[in-house]
Design an enzyme around this catalytic site. Sequence first.
Site, PDB file in Angstrom:
ATOM      1  CE  LYS A   1      -1.540   3.042   2.850  1.00  0.00           C
ATOM      2  NZ  LYS A   1      -1.610   4.173   1.954  1.00  0.00           N
TER       3      LYS A   1
ATOM      4  N   GLY B   1       3.703   4.723  13.249  1.00  0.00           N
ATOM      5  CA  GLY B   1       4.287   3.520  13.555  1.00  0.00           C
ATOM      6  C   GLY B   1       3.944   2.803  14.759  1.00  0.00           C
TER       7      GLY B   1
ATOM      8  CD  GLU C   1      13.972   1.092   9.185  1.00  0.00           C
ATOM      9  OE1 GLU C   1      14.633   2.084   9.537  1.00  0.00           O
ATOM     10  OE2 GLU C   1      14.511  -0.222   9.637  1.00  0.00           O
TER      11      GLU C   1
ATOM     12  CB  CYS D   1      13.825   9.447   7.442  1.00  0.00           C
ATOM     13  SG  CYS D   1      14.758   8.422   6.162  1.00  0.00           S
TER      14      CYS D   1
ATOM     15  CD  GLU E   1      10.485  13.211  10.938  1.00  0.00           C
ATOM     16  OE1 GLU E   1       9.266  12.860  11.171  1.00  0.00           O
ATOM     17  OE2 GLU E   1      11.335  12.756  10.323  1.00  0.00           O
TER      18      GLU E   1
END
Length: 496
Positions: A177, A235, A252, A286, A387
Amino acid sequence: MAKVPVLKNYINGSWKSSSSGDTFDNVNPANTSEVIGRFQQSTCKDVDEAVEAAAAALPKWKNTPAPQRGEILFRVAEILVKRKEQLAQDMTREMGKIIKETRGDVQEAIDMAYYTAGEGRRLLGETVPSELNNKFNMSVRMPVGVVAAITPWNFPMAIPSWKLIPALVCGNTVVIKPASDTPLSSYNLVRICEEAGIPPGVLNMVTGSGRNVGTPLMDHPKVNLVSFTGSTDTGSIVAAHCAKQMKQYSLEMGGKNAIIVMDDADLNLAVEGVLWGAFGTTGQRCTACSRVIVHKKVIKKFSNMLLRRTKNLKVGNGLNGKMEMGPLINEEQRQKVLNYCNIGVEEGAKLLTGGACVSGKGLSKGFFFEPTLFADVSPKMRIAQEEIFGPVLSVISCRNLDHAIQITNDSKYGLSSAIYTQNVNSAFKAIENLDTGITYINSSTIGAEIQLPFGGTKGTGNGHREAGTVALETFTEWKSVYIDYSGTLQKAQIEE
Ligand code: NAD
């Protein structure tokens, strides 16, 4: 106006519309009036069909000799090489990053396919001595089963390839996906896999939202492993779902990566590395550098050099080869970045340049944002901790190497770090003490090569790594085999 193509799901070797009958638009973030494709707004019914197809294809695929599986993946690499330029242009149109970088993204998929295809003739296990006579001990790898691959938008072909290719060579079947902002590059990769000879059902693709496709996919009882790349927030949802069902999962996730610039560094080299790390991919990596921690003896000089170069970066449509930075992925992301710039100012950081959306000069139809530099940032400010995932760089002062390492490690993430120094002792001290999955010496935080493990510590991952040979650990289960050819009942550990 050119007709917008309608692109379908790939299930059991057929290209199929979603059972919902609905589609969503994939738009160019550099020019939102360009719709690149209409993709399927899929449902859990489509997911179910794809997982059932993957489960049905598993017995035959896992019994296909691994060298044959590898040969098909080798053909994937060959086709990718031939189509590299077109694939890169498609990617710049759907994702925005500059053409040099999308060529690099396709190149990563090529590297991954060539490297991992060879695993078809390795998939190494161990043979070890037995403690008994006439007994042979070895371990062999088995596929995990049906793999659900859920991917983000920032590396639209590289990241899917990091999951599909190792999963397939190991004998798993896959349902992918892709992120809804960049489904075209996954679509292109899946088409190439079909052309290379991946049999029906072995690889399936279902497009749509995280909620309508991602969730039923990871929750499907016939999915054995979820391989996820994306934000730490998502996540942790994936982890909670998988843990409840005792499913395997690899994560990840996010980063807040720092470059340390010591007082003995080559400052010109450091400026180039920091610029590339902070503003490459418009800061949407990332591994992007979002903090630069500079020794107080050189911070003034370094900041001036960095400011001059930041102000001159060329921002525009990534298909124009002269541009150095493309747009952000969507308006929501642009508002998030803008909001962080306002937070930085409120927190007392000094805005040296940037901090605003770019419009005019033919850029008003895209999600462009100015390359942004903050000085006088203290390590606990939100812009130094969270982030941002945009072209925003914080300059932080440090007293010495220990202080720089302490600031770098004061983060909930642990993906990439770097140090610029001419001193070998400082370099090795940094390698030893920086709590990140990747450390660069005299190079930026970005630019991983596929033959080494990729991933991070703390909030960045759950102990798995992608790429390199260690990717096999995620996509295989070990079986230990004991072969007793003594013809008698031999008992390990038991004294007779
Ligand atoms: P995201 O977490 O929003 O989405 C990632 C994928 O998960 C998408 O396909 C999305 O549709 C899906 N998803 C969303 N909600 C879901 C749910 N509830 N259940 C199942 N699936 C769901 O991330 P993004 O915005 O696409 O990507 C940016 C993030 O990815 C950043 O945090 C970045 O650091 C991270 N990232 C990490 C790596 C790495 O290797 N560590 C690489 C690239 C990007």
